[in-house]
Design a protein around this motif. Structure first.
Motif, mmCIF file in Angstrom:
data_model
loop_
_atom_site.group_PDB
_atom_site.id
_atom_site.type_symbol
_atom_site.label_atom_id
_atom_site.label_comp_id
_atom_site.label_asym_id
_atom_site.label_seq_id
_atom_site.Cartn_x
_atom_site.Cartn_y
_atom_site.Cartn_z
ATOM 1 N N PRO A 121 0.791 -1.228 0.000
ATOM 2 C CA PRO A 121 0.000 0.000 0.000
ATOM 3 C C PRO A 121 0.829 1.288 0.000
ATOM 4 C CG PRO A 121 0.087 -0.920 2.211
ATOM 5 C CD PRO A 121 0.838 -1.874 1.330
ATOM 6 N N ALA A 131 6.665 5.467 1.563
ATOM 7 C CA ALA A 131 6.714 5.627 3.037
ATOM 8 C C ALA A 131 8.033 5.131 3.603
ATOM 9 C CB ALA A 131 5.554 4.893 3.689
ATOM 10 N N ALA A 184 11.776 2.865 4.040
ATOM 11 C CA ALA A 184 12.276 1.492 4.136
ATOM 12 C C ALA A 184 11.145 0.579 4.598
ATOM 13 C CB ALA A 184 13.418 1.448 5.144
ATOM 14 N N ASP A 185 11.260 -0.693 4.255
ATOM 15 C CA ASP A 185 10.253 -1.661 4.680
ATOM 16 C C ASP A 185 10.543 -2.035 6.133
ATOM 17 O OD1 ASP A 185 8.660 -3.824 5.193
ATOM 18 O OD2 ASP A 185 8.848 -4.642 3.163
ATOM 19 N N ILE A 186 9.690 -1.546 7.019
ATOM 20 C CA ILE A 186 9.962 -1.700 8.453
ATOM 21 C C ILE A 186 9.995 -3.172 8.855
ATOM 22 C CG2 ILE A 186 9.095 -1.115 10.779
ATOM 23 C CD1 ILE A 186 7.901 1.428 9.467
ATOM 24 N N GLY A 191 13.085 6.652 4.238
ATOM 25 C CA GLY A 191 13.828 6.260 3.036
ATOM 26 C C GLY A 191 13.167 6.789 1.762
ATOM 27 N N GLU A 224 14.550 10.095 1.404
ATOM 28 C CA GLU A 224 15.968 9.941 1.049
ATOM 29 C C GLU A 224 16.117 9.561 -0.424
ATOM 30 O OE1 GLU A 224 16.493 7.262 4.520
ATOM 31 O OE2 GLU A 224 18.270 8.477 4.920
ATOM 32 N N GLU A 236 12.040 8.571 11.168
ATOM 33 C CA GLU A 236 12.768 7.405 11.706
ATOM 34 C C GLU A 236 12.906 7.450 13.217
ATOM 35 O OE1 GLU A 236 13.578 9.034 9.006
ATOM 36 O OE2 GLU A 236 14.346 7.691 7.452
ATOM 37 N N GLY A 289 18.898 6.408 7.410
ATOM 38 C CA GLY A 289 20.094 5.602 7.206
ATOM 39 C C GLY A 289 20.486 5.460 5.746
ATOM 40 N N ARG A 305 -1.006 -0.509 14.374
ATOM 41 C CA ARG A 305 -1.784 -0.952 13.206
ATOM 42 C C ARG A 305 -2.692 -2.123 13.591
ATOM 43 N NH1 ARG A 305 1.798 2.663 12.884
ATOM 44 N NH2 ARG A 305 1.214 4.133 11.278
ATOM 45 N N LYS A 353 -7.583 -3.726 14.243
ATOM 46 C CA LYS A 353 -8.176 -4.970 13.740
ATOM 47 C C LYS A 353 -8.946 -5.644 14.868
ATOM 48 C CE LYS A 353 -4.465 -5.018 10.446
ATOM 49 N NZ LYS A 353 -3.063 -5.334 10.237
HETATM 50 N N1 CAA Z 1 7.241 -0.437 5.930
HETATM 51 C C1 CAA Z 1 6.436 -1.515 5.954
HETATM 52 N N2 CAA Z 1 5.091 -1.428 6.068
HETATM 53 C C2 CAA Z 1 4.564 -0.204 6.152
HETATM 54 C C3 CAA Z 1 5.340 0.963 6.133
HETATM 55 C C4 CAA Z 1 6.750 0.812 6.012
HETATM 56 N N3 CAA Z 1 7.578 1.854 5.947
HETATM 57 N N4 CAA Z 1 4.532 2.024 6.247
HETATM 58 C C5 CAA Z 1 3.280 1.543 6.328
HETATM 59 N N5 CAA Z 1 3.290 0.197 6.262
HETATM 60 C C6 CAA Z 1 2.141 -0.710 6.257
HETATM 61 C C7 CAA Z 1 1.406 -0.705 7.587
HETATM 62 O O1 CAA Z 1 1.984 -1.641 8.482
HETATM 63 C C8 CAA Z 1 0.007 -1.105 7.161
HETATM 64 O O2 CAA Z 1 0.020 -2.493 6.976
HETATM 65 P P1 CAA Z 1 -1.285 -3.376 7.315
HETATM 66 O O3 CAA Z 1 -2.364 -2.815 6.451
HETATM 67 O O4 CAA Z 1 -0.855 -4.749 7.008
HETATM 68 O O5 CAA Z 1 -1.548 -3.146 8.788
HETATM 69 C C9 CAA Z 1 -0.134 -0.466 5.789
HETATM 70 O O6 CAA Z 1 1.197 -0.199 5.332
HETATM 71 C C10 CAA Z 1 -0.889 0.849 5.803
HETATM 72 O O7 CAA Z 1 -0.317 1.679 6.803
HETATM 73 P P2 CAA Z 1 -1.232 2.514 7.804
HETATM 74 O O8 CAA Z 1 -2.314 1.643 8.340
HETATM 75 O O9 CAA Z 1 -0.321 3.161 8.760
HETATM 76 O O10 CAA Z 1 -1.878 3.567 6.784
HETATM 77 P P3 CAA Z 1 -2.069 5.115 6.942
HETATM 78 O O11 CAA Z 1 -2.621 5.575 5.661
HETATM 79 O O12 CAA Z 1 -2.788 5.424 8.214
HETATM 80 O O13 CAA Z 1 -0.592 5.736 7.133
HETATM 81 C C11 CAA Z 1 1.718 6.127 6.605
HETATM 82 C C12 CAA Z 1 0.338 5.631 6.101
HETATM 83 C C13 CAA Z 1 1.645 7.617 6.937
HETATM 84 C C14 CAA Z 1 2.711 5.863 5.534
HETATM 85 C C15 CAA Z 1 2.091 5.361 7.901
HETATM 86 O O14 CAA Z 1 1.934 3.977 7.664
HETATM 87 C C16 CAA Z 1 3.500 5.568 8.361
HETATM 88 O O15 CAA Z 1 3.764 6.535 9.036
HETATM 89 N N6 CAA Z 1 4.403 4.641 8.012
HETATM 90 C C17 CAA Z 1 5.746 4.632 8.503
HETATM 91 C C18 CAA Z 1 6.606 5.635 7.810
HETATM 92 C C19 CAA Z 1 8.004 5.573 8.352
HETATM 93 O O16 CAA Z 1 8.240 5.560 9.535
HETATM 94 N N7 CAA Z 1 8.976 5.520 7.443
HETATM 95 C C20 CAA Z 1 10.337 5.419 7.802
HETATM 96 C C21 CAA Z 1 10.745 3.997 7.713
HETATM 97 S S1 CAA Z 1 12.352 3.772 8.370
HETATM 98 C C22 CAA Z 1 13.363 4.240 7.117
HETATM 99 O O17 CAA Z 1 12.955 4.640 6.079
HETATM 100 C C23 CAA Z 1 14.797 4.087 7.511
HETATM 101 C C24 CAA Z 1 15.738 4.560 6.522
HETATM 102 O O18 CAA Z 1 16.214 5.650 6.616
HETATM 103 C C25 CAA Z 1 16.233 3.674 5.499
#
Ligand code: CAA
Length: 703
Positions: A22, A61, A63-65, A104, A107, A127, A135, A281, A285
């Protein structure tokens, strides 16, 4: 081409669309697909520029958390290397940032030489909320783009910036006129770059990111902010990475960032915060409801009671543009309530968080009334009157008479039986508990209490509504105190008893704040009101009658009129908000211990930790076993968002798993014996805890 990206060449432009719903999380397969597409464009002489966009309208959004903590996180191509390669393409690369670029994702956009957003775009580096730092070059490239100070603010707050702000900062070079035209305008931008023979990347705006800042800027920044960070690791690592950006050449800075990122990723704090991310999240459910559950429209809300709680609740709805009718019994109380709301908004205006015009818009959404008939067209009514069953039941009888069919009738009780309240209406299926936490316009937790007969669509609607007003809704079943306050009870009981046995309030609080809890038990009780706590306790007195010593110190302080901060004295003495230990409280504890034959002794900090925390954990496990909480992680969210439990410890259930469930059980059994009759009375392990340990489980789940 790989199904995770679309690839098209149009008039010298390679359009590369990310397709990983998504949120286009940058897991290894998507990283590989981006690299392959970019290499293809790089090798194609017909391609003069590239446009990278989210094929489903959203850029990425980050990196894949779910990869963190596994080998996949750094599987080739890892994100830093992919982005480094993009920065070395010799053709201009434009990022078309639809909706959001986070972590990411931003980035990735920063690795592109040029960036265009749409009016609703948000960009950020969140992050820090996961106990991480950017990162994949973010800590090095962002300071070079917008300066060290603005970059630090973004990374440490984790709050995304709006499109306008990002444009003003220089993160976005352009904004499209609409969401729909983003890709076309990104292509037009790329063509302009080709026509003007622009370089693949413009020169950095801040080649030395600290330029213009005082020489001791970073040192002072650290000194000023460290107390706020408590024991959190990630802010310190962010600062170290930005220091590197200021002092080192880019390549060395990038290498330093990778090392710091790996340290953060491996930390217990980041693991706990990732647990919290997924817990949030999961909390949405709920068995019995899903995406097919039809929601009831909420266009108009009414709140009964214009006191501190009712006013705070009303503000939540006005903040998101929903009109609210506020009902009081007397005009004076109503006027006081409305002017308190105006004052609260006024504080936000003074702090620059709200404009005068927005204040007036919000006030215009609030209508006061003394007449229940004015509630007839409300879609959701929330009762926030005095915490007494008879009073609440009377309110609900009236609501049952005046409200339209299908209106959701909610009680903001903090402990009373929602089923007994629902039972006085002819529509118990429409009744639900919505337990807001004070101050209700600030605190994020919303306990959504599902009554025996609450209809699934009522539950689904209130959960959705809760998220709309910015809360973290967590479902609880009906019991005295629901999840949060029921767990507070044994935790606070131990704190009281420890003071009788020889600890001081500040010693107990110090152990708890030493864990990074926002407040200790006694500071919290003094803030919430010793009288309020007494009244709650009094309404459930029979449950504690077998223990004469039960919260006696609190009872005595109540009798003395020491209600806490509001009377200047409670468990502590106050001058303004500054608290001091009060010898009278120690003397009182000594006297009570004598009367109750409680032996006094020096109490060690470890004992305070174990008795307070183990009792908290034990009650949480019991709530899970009773089905009051749906899952252990919901309990964590309640304590993090409502009671100041540090998110970087993951919440009390997660914390227990890290301590070891066997150790928690052994600790409870130890105190049962060591504390004699008192221990026998209260230190009874939850049967589920015993079953989990017997089964060799390390996670808290129902078995
Ligand atoms: N990785 C993996 N899964 C993610 C994700 C991510 N970065 N962001 C969202 N998802 C998944 C959620 O777990 C959710 O999965 P389910 O439906 O299976 O529960 C789905 O995507 C939808 O997410 P939300 O329910 O949160 O949807 P939303 O519309 O309310 O919010 C969002 C969307 C604003 C993107 C929110 O999900 C969010 O804040 N995500 C995290 C963003 C984040 O922290 N990014 C940084 C990652 S760390 C990084 O990037 C490190 C680096 O420097 C390399």
């Amino acid at each position: 081409m790989n199904a995770l990206v679309t690839y098209q060449v149009e008039d010298n432009l390679a359009l590369i669309g990310l397709v990983r719903p998504p949120v286009n999380a940058l897991g290894q397969p998507l990283r590989a697909a981006i690299l392959e597409a970019c290499e293809r464009a790089a090798a194609d002489p017909a391609v003069k520029a590239l446009v990278l966009h989210g094929a489903n309208g959203l850029f990425s959004a980050g990196a894949d958390i779910s990869e963190f903590g596994s080998d996949a996180s750094f599987a080739a191509p890892d994100l830093p290397s992919l982005l480094l390669r993009l920065t070395r393409l010799d053709k201009p690369l434009v990022a078309a940032i639809g909706k959001l670029a986070l972590g990411g994702g931003l980035e990735l956009a920063l690795a592109c030489g040029y960036r265009i957003g749409e009016p609703g775009t948000r960009v950020g580096l969140p992050e820090i909320n996961l106990g991480l730092l950017p990162g994949a070059g973010g800590t090095q490239r962002l300071p070079r783009l917008i300066g060290a100070k603005a970059a630090l603010d973004m990374m440490l707050s984790g709050t995304p910036a709006s499109a306008d702000r990002a444009r003003a900062l220089g993160i976005l070079d352009r904004l499209s006129t609409s969401t729909e035209s983003l890709l076309d305008e990104a292509c037009a931008y790329a063509r302009e770059l080709i026509d003007s023979q622009a370089p693949a990347r413009p020169a950095a705006s801040f080649p030395a990111p600290a330029v213009g800042l005082p020489e001791d800027f970073l040192a002072r920044f650290r000194q000023d902010n460290e107390p706020r960070w408590k024991s959190r690791l990630a802010p310190r690592l962010v600062l170290s990475a930005v220091e590197a950006a200021c002092l080192l050449p880019l390549e060395e800075g990038l290498a330093r960032e990778v090392a710091l990122f790996k340290q953060a990723e491996a930390s217990a704090q980041s693991q706990a915060l990732r647990h919290v991310f997924f817990a949030e999240r999961e909390a949405g459910k709920v068995p019995g409801i899903d995406a097919s559950t039809l929601l009831r429209p909420i266009r108009k809300v009414a709140v009964i009671g214009a006191g501190t709680m009712g006013g705070g609740i009303a503000m939540n709805f006005a903040n998101v543009g929903i009109p609210v009718t506020l009902l009081e019994r007397q005009g004076q109380a109503l006027d006081r309530g409305l002017s308190q709301i105006r004052n609260n908004y006024g504080i936000s205006v003074k702090r620059g968080k709200l404009t005068e015009a927005k204040l007036e818009q919000r006030m215009a959404l609030l209508t006061g009334t003394l007449d229940y008939a004015d509630l007839a067209d409300a879609d959701l009514v929330i009762e926030a009157v005095f915490e007494k069953m008879e009073i609440k039941q009377e309110v609900f009888r009236t609501l049952d008479r005046v409200c339209k069919p299908g209106a959701i009738l909610a009680t903001n009780t903090s402990s009373l039986d929602v089923d007994q309240i629902a039972a006085v209406t002819s529509r118990p299926q429409d009744v639900i508990g919505l337990h807001f936490f004070s101050p209700a316009n600030v605190m994020r937790l919303l306990e959504v209490v599902r009554g025996r007969e609450t209809a699934p669509d009522v539950l689904a609607t209130t959960l959705k509504m809760g998220r709309t007003i910015g809360k973290m809704p967590v479902v609880s079943g009906v019991c005295f105190g629901f999840i949060g306050n029921r767990m507070l009870e044994p935790y606070a009981r131990e704190a009281h008893r420890l003071v009788l046995e020889g600890a001081t309030p500040s010693q107990v609080d110090g152990v708890l704040t030493g864990l990074d809890l926002n407040m200790g038990v006694f500071s919290m009780l003094d803030l919430a009101g010793v009288d309020v706590n007494f009244l709650v306790r009094d309404s459930n007195r029979a449950a504690f009658a077998h223990d004469e010593s039960y919260c006696r110190l609190g009872d005595e302080l109540y009798a003395l009129g020491r209600y806490g901060q509001k009377t200047g004295r409670g468990f502590y003495a106050y001058e303004g908000r500054n608290r001091q230990d009060d010898y009278e409280v120690v003397a009182l504890a000594e006297r009570l211990a004598g009367e109750l034959h409680v032996p006094r002794r020096p109490i060690g900090d470890q004992e305070i930790h174990d008795r307070c925390l183990f009792m908290l954990i034990n009650e949480g496990i019991q709530l899970l076993d009773e089905g009051i909480a749906l899952r252990a992680s919901d309990i964590d969210l309640v304590w993090i968002n409502g009671y100041g439990f540090p998110a970087h410890l993951g919440g009390p259930m997660y914390y227990a798993e890290q301590l070891g469930l066997d150790k928690v059980l052994a600790g409870i059994n130890h105190f049962r014996q060591a504390l004699g009759e008192y221990g026998e009375m209260w230190f009874q392990p939850a049967p589920l805890l015993e079953r989990l340990v017997a089964a060799g489980k390390t996670r808290i789940e129902t078995i």
